[in-house]
Design a protein around this motif. Structure first.
Motif, PDB file in Angstrom:
ATOM      1  N   THR A  11     109.507  96.131  -0.511  1.00  0.00           N
ATOM      2  CA  THR A  11     109.820  97.546  -0.600  1.00  0.00           C
ATOM      3  C   THR A  11     110.923  97.873   0.394  1.00  0.00           C
ATOM      4  O   THR A  11     110.839  97.501   1.563  1.00  0.00           O
ATOM      5  CB  THR A  11     108.582  98.412  -0.294  1.00  0.00           C
ATOM      6  N   ILE A  12     111.956  98.547  -0.077  1.00  0.00           N
ATOM      7  CA  ILE A  12     113.034  99.024   0.782  1.00  0.00           C
ATOM      8  C   ILE A  12     112.787 100.516   1.031  1.00  0.00           C
ATOM      9  O   ILE A  12     112.627 101.293   0.084  1.00  0.00           O
ATOM     10  CB  ILE A  12     114.410  98.814   0.149  1.00  0.00           C
ATOM     11  N   ASN A  13     112.740 100.918   2.290  1.00  0.00           N
ATOM     12  CA  ASN A  13     112.474 102.310   2.647  1.00  0.00           C
ATOM     13  C   ASN A  13     113.777 103.059   2.908  1.00  0.00           C
ATOM     14  O   ASN A  13     114.659 102.564   3.614  1.00  0.00           O
ATOM     15  CB  ASN A  13     111.593 102.371   3.884  1.00  0.00           C
ATOM     16  N   THR A  14     113.887 104.249   2.334  1.00  0.00           N
ATOM     17  CA  THR A  14     115.075 105.079   2.529  1.00  0.00           C
ATOM     18  C   THR A  14     114.665 106.488   2.931  1.00  0.00           C
ATOM     19  O   THR A  14     113.522 106.911   2.716  1.00  0.00           O
ATOM     20  CB  THR A  14     115.935 105.170   1.254  1.00  0.00           C
ATOM     21  N   THR A  15     115.617 107.220   3.492  1.00  0.00           N
ATOM     22  CA  THR A  15     115.395 108.631   3.785  1.00  0.00           C
ATOM     23  C   THR A  15     116.743 109.351   3.728  1.00  0.00           C
ATOM     24  O   THR A  15     117.798 108.737   3.873  1.00  0.00           O
ATOM     25  CB  THR A  15     114.739 108.838   5.163  1.00  0.00           C
ATOM     26  N   GLY A  16     116.690 110.663   3.475  1.00  0.00           N
ATOM     27  CA  GLY A  16     117.906 111.455   3.423  1.00  0.00           C
ATOM     28  C   GLY A  16     118.570 111.490   2.063  1.00  0.00           C
ATOM     29  O   GLY A  16     119.691 111.988   1.939  1.00  0.00           O
ATOM     30  N   TYR A  45     107.956 113.408   0.362  1.00  0.00           N
ATOM     31  CA  TYR A  45     108.798 114.476   0.884  1.00  0.00           C
ATOM     32  C   TYR A  45     109.626 114.052   2.096  1.00  0.00           C
ATOM     33  O   TYR A  45     110.516 114.785   2.537  1.00  0.00           O
ATOM     34  CB  TYR A  45     107.980 115.736   1.203  1.00  0.00           C
ATOM     35  N   THR A  46     109.383 112.878   2.658  1.00  0.00           N
ATOM     36  CA  THR A  46     110.177 112.405   3.788  1.00  0.00           C
ATOM     37  C   THR A  46     111.113 111.247   3.417  1.00  0.00           C
ATOM     38  O   THR A  46     111.865 110.778   4.271  1.00  0.00           O
ATOM     39  CB  THR A  46     109.275 111.944   4.946  1.00  0.00           C
ATOM     40  N   GLU A 221     107.193 118.135   9.187  1.00  0.00           N
ATOM     41  CA  GLU A 221     107.301 116.700   8.948  1.00  0.00           C
ATOM     42  C   GLU A 221     108.719 116.321   8.499  1.00  0.00           C
ATOM     43  O   GLU A 221     109.293 115.334   8.977  1.00  0.00           O
ATOM     44  CB  GLU A 221     106.283 116.265   7.881  1.00  0.00           C
ATOM     45  N   ILE A 222     109.270 117.101   7.563  1.00  0.00           N
ATOM     46  CA  ILE A 222     110.617 116.811   7.070  1.00  0.00           C
ATOM     47  C   ILE A 222     111.648 116.982   8.178  1.00  0.00           C
ATOM     48  O   ILE A 222     112.560 116.159   8.331  1.00  0.00           O
ATOM     49  CB  ILE A 222     110.964 117.721   5.869  1.00  0.00           C
TER      50      ILE A 222
END
Length: 237
Positions: A11-16, A45-46, A221-222
């Motif tokens: 799993t590759i985690n991303t944000t933004g 949501y994050t 949280e966001i």
């Protein structure tokens, strides 16, 4: 990004970035590897996690992983159980950087997440949670004139908060949050969900404006995730 050990699932985690935007970004790669891989998007949501299941042992799975990771730049930050705070801990420690936070709307959550990681005393110096304007004046040196003319939720105040906490603690990095998490407090000029995140470093002094129209808990949280990601991007450059 260094290659990961071979595995059938990663799993590759991303944000933004939103799921639809991420899907559009990596669509050519998904088509390229569709015969040997299955894919799944896991949005929250994050951030959005992207799962790759590899079913052909003859292929170089490391190359596939790295192709996707590079394509997701600058949104990808880690793999599997990596969190923003765990990734930041490694980067701050490696670069021997220290950090302090000045928080309003997040109520100390940025500092809390930074100190969730064992050994955080190597890089985390401390935090001021200044909800009341008088505390912003007394402990962060923000003049009453700035607060009255700009309001506590403003770019100028976020900048001053970040700069002051960095100066007062002699940290390498100062990060600040000020916003309207709701459910009340918004008006015509400053909508509910508005937030400013300030960053102060040796060669950086900036503040970013966001509007997160979500519930109070999720807003905090966001905002915290956005603040941590701002730090990540700043120290990677």
């Amino acid at each position: 990004m260094k290659n990961k050990l071979k595995n059938d699932l990663i799993t590759i985690n991303t944000t933004g970035i939103m799921e639809s935007q991420l899907a559009e970004m990596i669509e050519p790669l998904m088509e390229k590897y569709s015969s040997t891989c299955d894919f799944a998007f896991l949005p929250s949501y994050t951030g959005v996690s992207f799962r790759i299941y590899h079913s052909n042992s003859k292929d170089d799975f490391n190359k596939i992983i790295n192709d996707f990771y590079r394509k997701m730049d600058p949104y990808a930050f880690g793999f599997d159980n990596d969190t923003l705070e765990s990734v930041l801990a490694k980067k701050l420690t490696k670069k021997r950087l220290t950090i302090a936070t000045a928080e309003s709307c997040t109520g100390g959550l940025v500092g809390k997440r930074l100190t969730d990681i064992p050994g955080s005393s190597k890089y985390f110096l401390g935090s001021i949670v200044a909800y009341d304007n008088q505390l912003k004046t007394d402990f962060l040196g923000i003049s009453s004139d700035i607060l009255q003319s700009n309001g506590a939720v403003s770019e100028n105040v976020a900048l001053k908060m970040a700069e002051s906490i960095r100066t007062n603690t002699q940290a390498d990095i100062g990060i600040s949050t000020t916003g309207i998490s709701g459910p009340s407090g918004g008006n015509e000029s400053k909508t509910l969900g508005l937030v400013f995140i300030g960053l102060s470093m040796k060669n950086i002094s900036s503040a970013k404006r966001y509007v997160f129209k979500v519930s109070r808990h999720i807003h905090r949280e966001i905002t915290t995730t956005a603040a941590l990601n701002i730090i990540r991007l700043a120290i990677e450059n």
